[in-house]
Design a protein around this motif. Structure first.
Motif, PDB file in Angstrom:
ATOM      1  N   MET A   1       0.810  -1.150   0.000  1.00 40.96           N
ATOM      2  CA  MET A   1       0.000   0.000   0.000  1.00 40.96           C
ATOM      3  C   MET A   1       0.863   1.225   0.000  1.00 40.96           C
ATOM      4  SD  MET A   1      -3.007  -0.124   2.404  1.00 40.96           S
ATOM      5  CE  MET A   1      -4.062  -1.107   2.602  1.00 40.96           C
ATOM      6  N   SER A   2       0.334   2.080  -0.557  1.00 38.73           N
ATOM      7  CA  SER A   2       1.164   3.259  -0.692  1.00 38.73           C
ATOM      8  C   SER A   2       0.874   4.190   0.461  1.00 38.73           C
ATOM      9  CB  SER A   2       0.894   3.903  -2.035  1.00 38.73           C
ATOM     10  OG  SER A   2      -0.220   4.707  -1.982  1.00 38.73           O
ATOM     11  N   SER A   3       1.772   5.035   0.627  1.00 39.17           N
ATOM     12  CA  SER A   3       1.672   5.951   1.760  1.00 39.17           C
ATOM     13  C   SER A   3       0.482   6.902   1.595  1.00 39.17           C
ATOM     14  CB  SER A   3       2.961   6.711   1.934  1.00 39.17           C
ATOM     15  OG  SER A   3       3.165   7.584   0.900  1.00 39.17           O
ATOM     16  N   ARG A   4       0.079   7.123   0.397  1.00 43.11           N
ATOM     17  CA  ARG A   4      -1.071   7.980   0.170  1.00 43.11           C
ATOM     18  C   ARG A   4      -2.341   7.261   0.602  1.00 43.11           C
ATOM     19  NH1 ARG A   4      -0.473  10.834  -5.559  1.00 43.11           N
ATOM     20  NH2 ARG A   4       0.453  12.635  -4.710  1.00 43.11           N
ATOM     21  N   VAL A   5      -2.440   6.022   0.330  1.00 47.22           N
ATOM     22  CA  VAL A   5      -3.631   5.263   0.685  1.00 47.22           C
ATOM     23  C   VAL A   5      -3.695   5.155   2.212  1.00 47.22           C
ATOM     24  CG1 VAL A   5      -4.710   2.980   0.524  1.00 47.22           C
ATOM     25  CG2 VAL A   5      -3.648   4.000  -1.433  1.00 47.22           C
ATOM     26  N   VAL A   6      -2.551   4.910   2.835  1.00 45.34           N
ATOM     27  CA  VAL A   6      -2.517   4.808   4.297  1.00 45.34           C
ATOM     28  C   VAL A   6      -2.886   6.163   4.884  1.00 45.34           C
ATOM     29  CG1 VAL A   6      -1.011   4.393   6.280  1.00 45.34           C
ATOM     30  CG2 VAL A   6      -0.858   2.976   4.271  1.00 45.34           C
ATOM     31  N   ALA A   7      -2.414   7.209   4.317  1.00 41.85           N
ATOM     32  CA  ALA A   7      -2.712   8.545   4.828  1.00 41.85           C
ATOM     33  C   ALA A   7      -4.200   8.834   4.644  1.00 41.85           C
ATOM     34  CB  ALA A   7      -1.872   9.588   4.110  1.00 41.85           C
ATOM     35  N   ALA A   8      -4.776   8.405   3.498  1.00 45.66           N
ATOM     36  CA  ALA A   8      -6.191   8.658   3.252  1.00 45.66           C
ATOM     37  C   ALA A   8      -7.033   7.849   4.227  1.00 45.66           C
ATOM     38  CB  ALA A   8      -6.530   8.303   1.822  1.00 45.66           C
ATOM     39  N   ILE A   9      -6.603   6.601   4.516  1.00 42.47           N
ATOM     40  CA  ILE A   9      -7.345   5.758   5.462  1.00 42.47           C
ATOM     41  C   ILE A   9      -7.268   6.376   6.855  1.00 42.47           C
ATOM     42  CG2 ILE A   9      -7.357   3.506   6.580  1.00 42.47           C
ATOM     43  CD1 ILE A   9      -6.623   2.279   3.926  1.00 42.47           C
ATOM     44  N   LEU A  10      -6.054   6.789   7.236  1.00 42.81           N
ATOM     45  CA  LEU A  10      -5.878   7.414   8.553  1.00 42.81           C
ATOM     46  C   LEU A  10      -6.683   8.714   8.643  1.00 42.81           C
ATOM     47  CD1 LEU A  10      -2.124   6.852   9.338  1.00 42.81           C
ATOM     48  CD2 LEU A  10      -4.066   5.755  10.393  1.00 42.81           C
ATOM     49  N   LEU A  11      -6.674   9.457   7.601  1.00 38.25           N
ATOM     50  CA  LEU A  11      -7.428  10.712   7.588  1.00 38.25           C
ATOM     51  C   LEU A  11      -8.928  10.419   7.685  1.00 38.25           C
ATOM     52  CD1 LEU A  11      -7.179  13.783   7.371  1.00 38.25           C
ATOM     53  CD2 LEU A  11      -7.368  13.523   4.921  1.00 38.25           C
ATOM     54  N   ALA A  12      -9.411   9.432   6.952  1.00 41.39           N
ATOM     55  CA  ALA A  12     -10.828   9.072   6.989  1.00 41.39           C
ATOM     56  C   ALA A  12     -11.183   8.529   8.367  1.00 41.39           C
ATOM     57  CB  ALA A  12     -11.132   8.044   5.924  1.00 41.39           C
ATOM     58  N   LEU A  13     -10.300   7.675   8.925  1.00 40.37           N
ATOM     59  CA  LEU A  13     -10.518   7.121  10.258  1.00 40.37           C
ATOM     60  C   LEU A  13     -10.535   8.243  11.293  1.00 40.37           C
ATOM     61  CD1 LEU A  13     -10.894   4.526  11.899  1.00 40.37           C
ATOM     62  CD2 LEU A  13      -8.424   4.448  12.129  1.00 40.37           C
ATOM     63  N   GLY A  14      -9.636   9.206  11.194  1.00 38.84           N
ATOM     64  CA  GLY A  14      -9.602  10.356  12.099  1.00 38.84           C
ATOM     65  C   GLY A  14     -10.851  11.191  11.974  1.00 38.84           C
ATOM     66  N   ALA A  15     -11.349  11.369  10.730  1.00 41.77           N
ATOM     67  CA  ALA A  15     -12.554  12.154  10.515  1.00 41.77           C
ATOM     68  C   ALA A  15     -13.757  11.442  11.138  1.00 41.77           C
ATOM     69  CB  ALA A  15     -12.781  12.377   9.038  1.00 41.77           C
ATOM     70  N   VAL A  16     -13.828  10.116  10.946  1.00 38.56           N
ATOM     71  CA  VAL A  16     -14.947   9.355  11.517  1.00 38.56           C
ATOM     72  C   VAL A  16     -14.901   9.429  13.033  1.00 38.56           C
ATOM     73  CG1 VAL A  16     -15.860   7.012  11.818  1.00 38.56           C
ATOM     74  CG2 VAL A  16     -15.266   7.829   9.558  1.00 38.56           C
ATOM     75  N   LEU A  17     -13.684   9.210  13.589  1.00 35.12           N
ATOM     76  CA  LEU A  17     -13.551   9.282  15.043  1.00 35.12           C
ATOM     77  C   LEU A  17     -13.838  10.696  15.549  1.00 35.12           C
ATOM     78  CD1 LEU A  17     -10.437   7.021  15.705  1.00 35.12           C
ATOM     79  CD2 LEU A  17     -12.816   6.516  16.199  1.00 35.12           C
ATOM     80  N   GLY A  18     -13.437  11.697  14.844  1.00 36.04           N
ATOM     81  CA  GLY A  18     -13.707  13.088  15.223  1.00 36.04           C
ATOM     82  C   GLY A  18     -15.201  13.392  15.187  1.00 36.04           C
TER      83      GLY A  18
END
Length: 180
Positions: free
Chosen positions: A1-18
């Motif tokens: 996985m690319s770092s962009r996909v991981v960053a997008a997943i982390l960003l989406a996960l952070g947004a959901v948790l937020g």
């Protein structure tokens, strides 16, 4: 996985948790506001109930005081009327006694006049018997008048007592379901 996909997943996960944290915060804030609103409404209703109860109690006390004052005034009226009846009865008894004394005085005077006219030995015996009969009748009249006056006095006293008691009974409440 690319770092962009991981960053997008982390960003989406952070947004959901937020968003979930923000949602939890808003629900808690709404719960607190609702609890505060319910508590303030309950306090207002409780204060209104206590105020209504205090007003009702004050009104009941005023009503009871008014009833007691009315009873007291009625008792005073009855007592005044009783005193007036007794005074009228005493006046009537005094007048009856005076008339009775006058009658006795007249009877005594007539009897004395009759005794002075006692027939001499030469006059008819029938005339002496008539004088004795008239004297006896006048004496009986005087005794009857005295007894009648005494009976009338007792009857007047009893009539006054009955009238006072009847006034009192009329002024006393007959009682009801409230225990009074």
């Amino acid at each position: 996985m690319s770092s962009r996909v991981v960053a997008a997943i982390l960003l989406a996960l952070g947004a959901v948790l937020g968003v979930q944290a923000w949602n939890t915060h808003l629900v808690a804030k709404g719960d607190a506001q609702g609890a505060q609103r319910v508590h303030s409404q309950w306090k207002a209703a409780e204060a209104k109930r206590e105020g209504d109860a205090a007003r009702l109690q004050a009104e009941n006390e005023r009503s009871e005081r008014a009833k007691e004052q009315a009873k007291q005034k009625e008792a005073e009226r009855i007592a005044r009327e009783q005193v007036q009846r007794e005074q009228a009865m005493r006046s009537a008894m005094a007048a009856a006694d005076a008339r009775n004394r006058s009658l006795h005085t007249t009877i005594a005077q007539l009897n004395a006049d009759a005794a002075a006219r006692v027939p001499s030995a030469g006059q008819a015996a029938c005339s002496a018997a008539d004088i004795d009969g008239a004297t006896a009748a006048r004496t009986a009249l005087g005794q009857c008048s005295s007894r009648y006056t005494a009976v009338a006095g007792v009857a007047d006293q009893l009539a006054g007592q009955v009238a006072g008691l009847q006034d009192y009974v009329r002024s006393v409440p007959t009682g009801g379901t409230d225990g009074h």
